[in-house]
Scaffold this motif. Sequence first.
Motif, PDB file in Angstrom:
ATOM      1  N   UNK A 102       1.972 -18.454 -12.652  1.00 56.98           N
ATOM      2  CA  UNK A 102       2.569 -17.793 -11.505  1.00 56.98           C
ATOM      3  C   UNK A 102       4.043 -18.064 -11.530  1.00 56.98           C
ATOM      4  N   UNK A 103       4.751 -17.291 -10.829  1.00 57.64           N
ATOM      5  CA  UNK A 103       6.180 -17.453 -10.804  1.00 57.64           C
ATOM      6  C   UNK A 103       6.551 -18.837 -10.353  1.00 57.64           C
ATOM      7  N   UNK A 104       7.500 -19.420 -11.013  1.00 61.14           N
ATOM      8  CA  UNK A 104       7.973 -20.754 -10.691  1.00 61.14           C
ATOM      9  C   UNK A 104       9.482 -20.717 -10.702  1.00 61.14           C
TER      10      UNK A 104
ATOM     11  N   UNK B 277      10.341 -24.760 -19.231  1.00 61.94           N
ATOM     12  CA  UNK B 277       9.624 -25.998 -18.977  1.00 61.94           C
ATOM     13  C   UNK B 277       9.015 -25.831 -17.591  1.00 61.94           C
ATOM     14  N   UNK B 278       7.699 -25.863 -17.510  1.00 62.89           N
ATOM     15  CA  UNK B 278       6.985 -25.678 -16.244  1.00 62.89           C
ATOM     16  C   UNK B 278       6.404 -27.025 -15.822  1.00 62.89           C
ATOM     17  N   UNK B 279       6.678 -27.414 -14.579  1.00 65.14           N
ATOM     18  CA  UNK B 279       6.190 -28.676 -14.040  1.00 65.14           C
ATOM     19  C   UNK B 279       5.366 -28.391 -12.792  1.00 65.14           C
ATOM     20  N   UNK B 280       4.154 -28.944 -12.747  1.00 64.97           N
ATOM     21  CA  UNK B 280       3.245 -28.744 -11.615  1.00 64.97           C
ATOM     22  C   UNK B 280       2.854 -30.126 -11.100  1.00 64.97           C
ATOM     23  N   UNK B 281       2.913 -30.347  -9.785  1.00 66.76           N
ATOM     24  CA  UNK B 281       2.586 -31.662  -9.242  1.00 66.76           C
ATOM     25  C   UNK B 281       1.097 -31.992  -9.351  1.00 66.76           C
ATOM     26  N   UNK B 282       0.756 -33.262  -9.158  1.00 66.43           N
ATOM     27  CA  UNK B 282      -0.659 -33.649  -9.156  1.00 66.43           C
ATOM     28  C   UNK B 282      -1.450 -32.820  -8.142  1.00 66.43           C
ATOM     29  N   UNK B 283      -2.669 -32.459  -8.519  1.00 72.73           N
ATOM     30  CA  UNK B 283      -3.560 -31.667  -7.669  1.00 72.73           C
ATOM     31  C   UNK B 283      -2.904 -30.362  -7.230  1.00 72.73           C
ATOM     32  N   UNK B 284      -2.028 -29.823  -8.068  1.00 72.55           N
ATOM     33  CA  UNK B 284      -1.342 -28.565  -7.765  1.00 72.55           C
ATOM     34  C   UNK B 284      -2.154 -27.365  -8.203  1.00 72.55           C
ATOM     35  N   UNK B 285      -1.780 -26.232  -7.679  1.00 71.44           N
ATOM     36  CA  UNK B 285      -2.440 -24.974  -8.040  1.00 71.44           C
ATOM     37  C   UNK B 285      -1.381 -23.916  -8.307  1.00 71.44           C
ATOM     38  N   UNK B 286      -1.504 -23.248  -9.412  1.00 69.64           N
ATOM     39  CA  UNK B 286      -0.718 -22.043  -9.653  1.00 69.64           C
ATOM     40  C   UNK B 286      -1.688 -20.900  -9.388  1.00 69.64           C
ATOM     41  N   UNK B 287      -1.441 -20.155  -8.309  1.00 66.59           N
ATOM     42  CA  UNK B 287      -2.382 -19.103  -7.918  1.00 66.59           C
ATOM     43  C   UNK B 287      -2.530 -18.022  -8.984  1.00 66.59           C
ATOM     44  N   UNK B 288      -3.615 -17.290  -8.878  1.00 67.60           N
ATOM     45  CA  UNK B 288      -3.945 -16.200  -9.798  1.00 67.60           C
ATOM     46  C   UNK B 288      -2.790 -15.200  -9.838  1.00 67.60           C
ATOM     47  N   UNK B 289      -2.362 -14.847 -11.054  1.00 69.86           N
ATOM     48  CA  UNK B 289      -1.222 -13.965 -11.233  1.00 69.86           C
ATOM     49  C   UNK B 289      -1.289 -13.294 -12.604  1.00 69.86           C
ATOM     50  N   UNK B 290      -0.360 -12.374 -12.850  1.00 65.84           N
ATOM     51  CA  UNK B 290      -0.246 -11.696 -14.137  1.00 65.84           C
ATOM     52  C   UNK B 290       1.217 -11.703 -14.578  1.00 65.84           C
ATOM     53  N   UNK B 291       1.436 -11.343 -15.848  1.00 67.67           N
ATOM     54  CA  UNK B 291       2.783 -11.182 -16.392  1.00 67.67           C
ATOM     55  C   UNK B 291       2.865  -9.827 -17.092  1.00 67.67           C
ATOM     56  N   UNK B 292       4.062  -9.201 -17.121  1.00 69.16           N
ATOM     57  CA  UNK B 292       4.224  -7.911 -17.799  1.00 69.16           C
ATOM     58  C   UNK B 292       4.469  -8.091 -19.303  1.00 69.16           C
TER      59      UNK B 292
ATOM     60  N   UNK C  84      11.350  -6.291 -15.322  1.00 71.56           N
ATOM     61  CA  UNK C  84      10.166  -6.444 -14.476  1.00 71.56           C
ATOM     62  C   UNK C  84      10.082  -7.895 -13.998  1.00 71.56           C
ATOM     63  N   UNK C  85       9.470  -8.131 -12.832  1.00 69.74           N
ATOM     64  CA  UNK C  85       9.280  -9.515 -12.383  1.00 69.74           C
ATOM     65  C   UNK C  85       8.474 -10.295 -13.424  1.00 69.74           C
ATOM     66  N   UNK C  86       8.827 -11.545 -13.632  1.00 65.13           N
ATOM     67  CA  UNK C  86       8.126 -12.364 -14.617  1.00 65.13           C
ATOM     68  C   UNK C  86       6.652 -12.535 -14.251  1.00 65.13           C
ATOM     69  N   UNK C  87       6.368 -12.704 -12.978  1.00 67.64           N
ATOM     70  CA  UNK C  87       4.973 -12.897 -12.534  1.00 67.64           C
ATOM     71  C   UNK C  87       4.732 -12.100 -11.266  1.00 67.64           C
ATOM     72  N   UNK C  88       3.494 -11.631 -11.123  1.00 67.77           N
ATOM     73  CA  UNK C  88       3.069 -10.910  -9.934  1.00 67.77           C
ATOM     74  C   UNK C  88       1.721 -11.444  -9.488  1.00 67.77           C
ATOM     75  N   UNK C  89       1.509 -11.619  -8.179  1.00 66.17           N
ATOM     76  CA  UNK C  89       0.200 -12.079  -7.701  1.00 66.17           C
ATOM     77  C   UNK C  89      -0.905 -11.137  -8.148  1.00 66.17           C
ATOM     78  N   UNK C  90      -2.082 -11.698  -8.408  1.00 71.64           N
ATOM     79  CA  UNK C  90      -3.247 -10.903  -8.788  1.00 71.64           C
ATOM     80  C   UNK C  90      -4.369 -11.174  -7.787  1.00 71.64           C
ATOM     81  N   UNK C  91      -5.003 -10.125  -7.274  1.00 73.10           N
ATOM     82  CA  UNK C  91      -6.096 -10.338  -6.326  1.00 73.10           C
ATOM     83  C   UNK C  91      -7.253 -11.076  -6.979  1.00 73.10           C
ATOM     84  N   UNK C  92      -8.005 -11.781  -6.157  1.00 75.77           N
ATOM     85  CA  UNK C  92      -9.176 -12.536  -6.643  1.00 75.77           C
ATOM     86  C   UNK C  92     -10.265 -11.605  -7.095  1.00 75.77           C
TER      87      UNK C  92
END
Length: 132
Positions: free
Chosen positions: A15-17, A50-65, A124-132
């Motif tokens: 997801x976008x960061x 370089x992507x950094x995600x905290x402990x117990x983090x979530x990157x929500x469902x998304x797509x890239x172009x 285009x945006x690097x990331x876009x939300x994707x529905x569940x």
Amino acid sequence: MDVRIGAILAGIAAAGLGTAPAAAQQAGATRTELQALSYPDPGHRAATYLVTVPPQGTIPRHTHPGVEMGYLVAGEGILSVQGQPDRAVKAGDSWAIPAGTPHALKTGDGQTRAVVTFVTEAGKPLASPAPE
């Protein structure tokens, strides 16, 4: 390792960061651009982050172009890629996610860091939300 599996860590994947969409920002993840160039032509952009995600983090469902390819430097998580079984990833694992494929990441108890390269359509945006 199956290179069809991927993501973003922000996506990873991704997801976008950093400068990307709000969904990833809510996860507390950051994305720092390391390098970028027009490739393979002026209509596309290749960029490494370089992507950094905290402990117990979530990157929500998304797509890239475009395609996402990554390498997990530190940490662990569960990578979910549409059409594939969820996959446990740990430091040293890599992935590749085809353009437009929804994916998400849930990290473990420690900070998770990945080096991720995107080759996307320029403008285009690097990331876009994707529905569940």
